[in-house]
Design a protein around this motif. Structure first.
Motif, PDB file in Angstrom:
ATOM      1  N   UNK A  43       0.821  -1.208   0.000  1.00 36.49           N
ATOM      2  CA  UNK A  43       0.000   0.000   0.000  1.00 36.49           C
ATOM      3  C   UNK A  43       0.854   1.256   0.000  1.00 36.49           C
ATOM      4  N   UNK A  44       2.050   1.159   0.598  1.00 37.78           N
ATOM      5  CA  UNK A  44       2.947   2.298   0.601  1.00 37.78           C
ATOM      6  C   UNK A  44       3.602   2.523  -0.751  1.00 37.78           C
ATOM      7  N   UNK A  45       3.767   1.429  -1.521  1.00 41.34           N
ATOM      8  CA  UNK A  45       4.463   1.546  -2.801  1.00 41.34           C
ATOM      9  C   UNK A  45       3.508   1.981  -3.906  1.00 41.34           C
ATOM     10  N   UNK A  46       2.349   1.309  -3.989  1.00 41.76           N
ATOM     11  CA  UNK A  46       1.438   1.607  -5.080  1.00 41.76           C
ATOM     12  C   UNK A  46      -0.006   1.629  -4.606  1.00 41.76           C
ATOM     13  N   UNK A  47      -0.769   2.459  -5.258  1.00 41.22           N
ATOM     14  CA  UNK A  47      -2.189   2.569  -4.981  1.00 41.22           C
ATOM     15  C   UNK A  47      -2.903   1.268  -5.363  1.00 41.22           C
ATOM     16  N   UNK A  48      -2.337   0.569  -6.331  1.00 37.70           N
ATOM     17  CA  UNK A  48      -2.985  -0.641  -6.834  1.00 37.70           C
ATOM     18  C   UNK A  48      -2.418  -1.888  -6.169  1.00 37.70           C
ATOM     19  N   UNK A  49      -2.201  -1.807  -4.840  1.00 42.22           N
ATOM     20  CA  UNK A  49      -1.572  -2.920  -4.137  1.00 42.22           C
ATOM     21  C   UNK A  49      -2.390  -4.192  -4.207  1.00 42.22           C
ATOM     22  N   UNK A  50      -3.732  -4.046  -4.346  1.00 38.91           N
ATOM     23  CA  UNK A  50      -4.570  -5.254  -4.361  1.00 38.91           C
ATOM     24  C   UNK A  50      -4.232  -6.156  -5.543  1.00 38.91           C
ATOM     25  N   UNK A  51      -3.794  -5.538  -6.644  1.00 46.58           N
ATOM     26  CA  UNK A  51      -3.406  -6.319  -7.815  1.00 46.58           C
ATOM     27  C   UNK A  51      -2.239  -7.237  -7.460  1.00 46.58           C
ATOM     28  N   UNK A  52      -1.238  -6.682  -6.790  1.00 51.42           N
ATOM     29  CA  UNK A  52      -0.055  -7.473  -6.455  1.00 51.42           C
ATOM     30  C   UNK A  52      -0.356  -8.467  -5.346  1.00 51.42           C
TER      31      UNK A  52
ATOM     32  N   UNK B 289      -8.323  -8.912 -11.279  1.00 52.73           N
ATOM     33  CA  UNK B 289      -9.172  -8.333 -12.323  1.00 52.73           C
ATOM     34  C   UNK B 289      -9.728  -6.970 -11.896  1.00 52.73           C
ATOM     35  N   UNK B 290     -10.228  -6.885 -10.646  1.00 54.39           N
ATOM     36  CA  UNK B 290     -10.848  -5.627 -10.218  1.00 54.39           C
ATOM     37  C   UNK B 290      -9.819  -4.507 -10.202  1.00 54.39           C
ATOM     38  N   UNK B 291      -8.657  -4.798  -9.601  1.00 54.49           N
ATOM     39  CA  UNK B 291      -7.658  -3.749  -9.481  1.00 54.49           C
ATOM     40  C   UNK B 291      -7.056  -3.424 -10.852  1.00 54.49           C
ATOM     41  N   UNK B 292      -6.889  -4.473 -11.696  1.00 51.08           N
ATOM     42  CA  UNK B 292      -6.380  -4.242 -13.042  1.00 51.08           C
ATOM     43  C   UNK B 292      -7.316  -3.351 -13.844  1.00 51.08           C
ATOM     44  N   UNK B 293      -8.623  -3.619 -13.732  1.00 51.78           N
ATOM     45  CA  UNK B 293      -9.609  -2.799 -14.447  1.00 51.78           C
ATOM     46  C   UNK B 293      -9.587  -1.367 -13.933  1.00 51.78           C
ATOM     47  N   UNK B 294      -9.464  -1.233 -12.603  1.00 55.89           N
ATOM     48  CA  UNK B 294      -9.417   0.123 -12.030  1.00 55.89           C
ATOM     49  C   UNK B 294      -8.179   0.866 -12.533  1.00 55.89           C
TER      50      UNK B 294
END
Lengths: 326, 307
Positions: free
Chosen positions: A290-299, B107-112
C-alpha cells in the motif's frame, strides 16, 4: 520441542515484542498495526477451528465478525446515550464494559451460528461454501437496510469501551488486552484439538462414516465446533470495532470472509499458529504494498494466487515441514 | 397498487432473472463438468461490460461493443483457464475458492488501473429505445423486453447445444464420467477450455446487456455473482434447467418482494416503519427462500445426480 513449536514461540513472542520496540523507536503507529494483527489472527483462529480441524469451509465468517462488531457498537451507543436497550419486559441497558460486551458478542454469535449451522451443515462440499456465503450476505443486506443503527453509514463508538483496571485508550494496554485474548483462544484451541472432542471433530473431517459407526453423530460434533468457531470470530469482531471505534456493514461483507480465510490458508490450514502467521504476513504485505502503489490489491492478488498454486501448506508448511497427519 | 404496476414489476423480475440465468448457466456448467467453483465469474461479467462500453464509446456502435464483449470475455476466459484454472481441477474446493478470489482482486484492481475509478455509461442502442404498450395501459421499455427475449433465445440455444450437438454430448459425458471420455479419445483439456470460454462469453454478454441499464464500474460483478450462486444452489448445481428456473424464481421474488413487502406491512403498521421493516425483509427474501428450499431439498430443486 518440534520445529513447529519453536516457530509458534517465535511468532507469539515476536508479536508481543513489536509494540514495545515501536514504542522505543517512537513509532506508535506500529502498535496499532500489531493490534490489528492480533485481532485479525483471532478471527482466523476461530475459522481455523471449523476449517482446519473440522473441514468446514465456511465462506461466511464475516457474519460473526460483523455481529461481534455490532454487539460492541450497539451496546456502547446505548450506554453513551443512556438509553435502555430494552424497556420491556425487563430493563436492559447498554454497556461500555468490554467484559460485558464480549459476553454478549459471544452469546449472540453462538446463537446465530447455532441456527445457521443447523441449516447449512445438512449440506456439504461446495453447497456448504455457497450457503454460508449466502447467509452472511443476508445479514450484510439486513445491516445495510436496517436504519436504526446507522444502516449503510455504520455506527461510531465515541469513547473506546473500558476494561476494569486498565486504560484502553492507551495503545499498548489495548494491544495487551487483544494479545491476551488471542493467546487465551489459542490455548483453548490447542486444548480442544487434543481433547476427545477434537479427535472426534478431526475424524468427522476425515471419515464421517467411521465416526458414526463408533456411535458419535458427526452432525452434532460439527455443529458444536461451528458454534465455538463463530464465537471466537465474533469476539475478534467486538475487539476490531473497539480498535477502529467504528462498525459498519463493510465488516460483514464477503471480502472479509475471504480475508479471514486467506489468513488461515496463508499461514497453513489446521496449524495452531497458522492464522497468526497468515494475518501478520497479510497485514505487512498490505502495509508495504500500500505504501508503494495505490494498486496494491493487484499485487496482493498475484502473490496470493502464486501461494495457492505453488506453495501448498502455507507459511508454516514451508517452515515446519509436512505434518504426519495431513 | 395497480395491475399495470404489478405487470411491469413482474417483467422487471423476469428480466433480472434472465440476466441471472446467463451468469448462473456458465457457473453451473463449469461446476458440473469440471467440478470447479469459480468466484471470478463476476469478473468476466465486469470485463464484458467494460469492453462493450469502451468499444461503443470509441466506435459509436452498441452492436460492435456487444460483439467485442462476447469475443473479449470468451478470450479472457480461455486465457484464465489455460494459465490458472487448469491447475485447480485436482485441488479441493478450498484452493479453488482462494485462487479465484485472488483472480477477483487481480481483475478488479487491473480494471481500475486501466479505466480509473469513475463509472462508464453505455447508451441503449437507437433501435431499442422507446417503450411498448402493455395490457392494462402501462408502458414497458423496449430494451428490457428485448433482454428477456434474448435471454429466452439463449436458454433455448443452450438447451439445443447440450442435448443435440456433439459438443453437448461431450459436455454431458464430461459431467458423468471424465476418465471415460478421456479414454474414448476426446481431448479433455480442450473441451474444458471450450466450456470455460462458453461460460465466460455468457457472463460477458450479460454484463454488456446490463451495462446499458446500470453504470459500468469496478465491482459490479460481485453482487450478481453471489446471486448467481444462490440461483445454482436453489436450482441444483450442474443443472441448466435448475439454473433457469432458479434464476427466474430469484429474479421475481427479489423484485416483487421489494414492492410488495413494504405494502404488506403497510396494512398494519405506520408507513415509515412499514417501509423500513419491509425493505429490510425484502433484501433478505431470496436468502430466506434459499434456506427454505435447502431445508426441504439439500441438493437443490433439480440436483444433477438425481435426474
Amino acid at each position: 520441542m518440534s520445529r513447529e513449536t519453536v516457530i509458534n514461540w517465535v511468532l507469539g513472542l515476536g508479536l508481543l515484542a513489536v509494540p514495545f520496540i515501536a514504542l522505543m523507536q517512537g513509532e506508535p503507529f506500529y502498535i496499532t498495526l500489531a493490534t490489528r494483527v492480533a485481532i485479525l489472527a483471532l478471527a482466523g483462529v476461530g475459522l481455523n477451528l471449523a476449517l482446519g480441524l473440522g473441514g468446514m469451509v465456511s465462506f461466511g465468517h464475516a457474519a460473526f465478525f460483523g455481529i461481534g462488531g455490532y454487539a460492541a457498537g450497539i451496546l456502547a451507543t446505548h450506554a453513551f446515550n443512556q438509553e435502555p436497550l430494552l424497556a420491556w419486559p425487563l430493563t436492559v441497558s447498554g454497556s461500555s464494559d468490554m467484559l460485558v460486551i464480549w459476553l454478549v458478542a459471544i452469546a449472540i454469535c453462538a446463537l446465530v451460528a447455532l441456527v445457521i449451522g443447523a441449516i447449512t451443515l445438512r449440506t456439504s462440499g461446495v453447497y456448504f461454501i455457497m450457503i454460508t456465503l449466502a447467509f452472511a450476505q443476508m445479514i450484510y443486506y439486513f445491516a445495510i437496510s436496517w436504519p436504526a443503527y446507522g444502516g449503510e453509514d455504520g455506527l461510531s463508538i465515541y469513547v473506546r469501551n473500558g476494561f476494569p483496571g486498565l486504560n484502553t485508550l492507551d495503545p499498548i494496554q489495548f494491544f495487551l488486552i487483544c494479545y491476551a485474548v488471542l493467546m487465551a483462544c489459542l490455548f483453548i484451541s490447542a486444548r480442544l484439538r487434543d481433547s476427545r472432542f477434537g479427535a472426534a471433530l478431526q475424524v468427522a473431517r476425515q471419515n464421517p462414516d467411521r465416526l458414526a459407526a463408533t456411535g458419535i453423530a458427526p452432525f452434532n460434533i460439527r455443529l458444536v465446533a461451528f458454534v465455538i468457531s463463530a464465537a471466537m470470530t465474533g469476539l475478534a469482531g467486538a475487539l476490531f470495532a473497539d480498535l477502529n471505534r467504528f462498525v459498519s456493514p463493510s465488516m460483514l461483507s464477503w471480502h472479509v470472509s475471504g480475508e479471514i480465510m486467506i489468513f488461515v490458508i496463508l499461514g497453513g490450514v489446521g496449524r495452531l499458529f497458522g492464522p497468526l502467521a497468515g494475518a501478520a504476513l497479510f497485514i505487512v504485505m498490505e502495509f508495504y504494498l500500500g505504501g508503494i502503489t495505490e494498486h496494491w490489491q493487484l499485487f496482493l492478488g498475484i502473490i496470493l494466487l502464486c501461494v495457492v498454486l505453488f506453495v501448498r501448506g502455507g507459511i508454516l508448511g514451508i517452515m515446519a515441514g509436512r505434518r504426519v497427519h495431513a | 397498487m395497480t395491475l399495470a404496476l404489478l405487470i411491469e414489476q413482474l417483467l422487471n423480475g423476469i428480466q433480472f432473472g434472465v440476466m441471472l440465468f446467463l451468469m448462473a448457466a456458465g457457473l453451473t456448467l463449469v461446476f458440473g463438468v469440471m467440478g470447479l467453483i469459480n468466484l471470478a465469474h463476476g469478473s468476466l461479467y465486469m470485463i464484458g461490460a467494460f469492453l462493450c462500453a469502451s468499444v461503443a464509446l470509441a466506435t459509436g456502435s452498441f452492436w460492435l461493443g456487444l460483439a467485442a464483449s462476447l469475443a473479449g470475455a470468451a478470450a479472457a476466459g480461455a486465457v484464465v483457464e489455460i494459465v490458472v484454472i487448469r491447475r485447480l481441477y485436482d485441488r479441493d474446493h478450498l484452493d479453488q475458492v482462494l485462487a479465484t478470489f485472488a483472480l477477483i482482486l487481480i481483475f478488479s484492481e487491473g480494471t481500475r488501473w486501466v479505466f480509473g475509478s469513475f463509472p462508464l455509461y453505455l447508451d441503449i442502442p437507437q433501435a431499442l429505445q422507446g417503450a411498448v404498450a402493455l395490457p392494462g395501459g402501462a408502458q414497458y421499455p423496449l430494451y428490457r423486453l428485448s433482454i428477456i427475449i434474448v435471454g429466452v433465445l439463449i436458454a433455448i440455444g443452450l438447451y439445443l447445444l447440450i442435448s443435440r450437438t456433439r459438443l453437448g454430448m461431450r459436455i454431458r459425458a464430461g459431467e458423468s464420467d471424465r476418465e471415460m471420455i478421456g479414454a474414448l479419445g476426446v481431448d479433455i483439456r480442450t473441451l474444458y477450455t471450450v466450456v470455460f470460454a462458453l461460460g465466460a462469453a455468457l457472463a460477458g454478454f450479460a454484463g454488456a446487456l446490463v451495462g446499458a441499464i446500470q453504470s459500468v464500474q469496478v465491482g459490479m460483478g460481485e453482487p450478481v455473482l453471489i446471486l448467481a450462486f444462490v440461483v445454482i444452489v436453489i436450482g441444483g448445481i450442474g443443472s441448466i434447467k435448475g439454473a433457469l428456473i432458479g434464476a427466474i424464481l430469484v429474479g421475481v421474488v427479489d423484485t416483487l418482494g421489494r414492492i410488495l413487502l413494504p405494502e404488506l406491512f403497510g396494512l398494519f403498521m405506520g408507513p415509515s416503519q412499514a417501509t423500513s421493516v419491509g425493505s429490510a425483509l425484502a433484501s433478505m427474501a431470496i436468502y430466506i427462500l434459499m434456506a427454505v428450499i435447502l431445508a426441504l431439498k439439500p441438493q437443490g430443486l433439480f440436483a444433477a445426480g438425481a435426474q
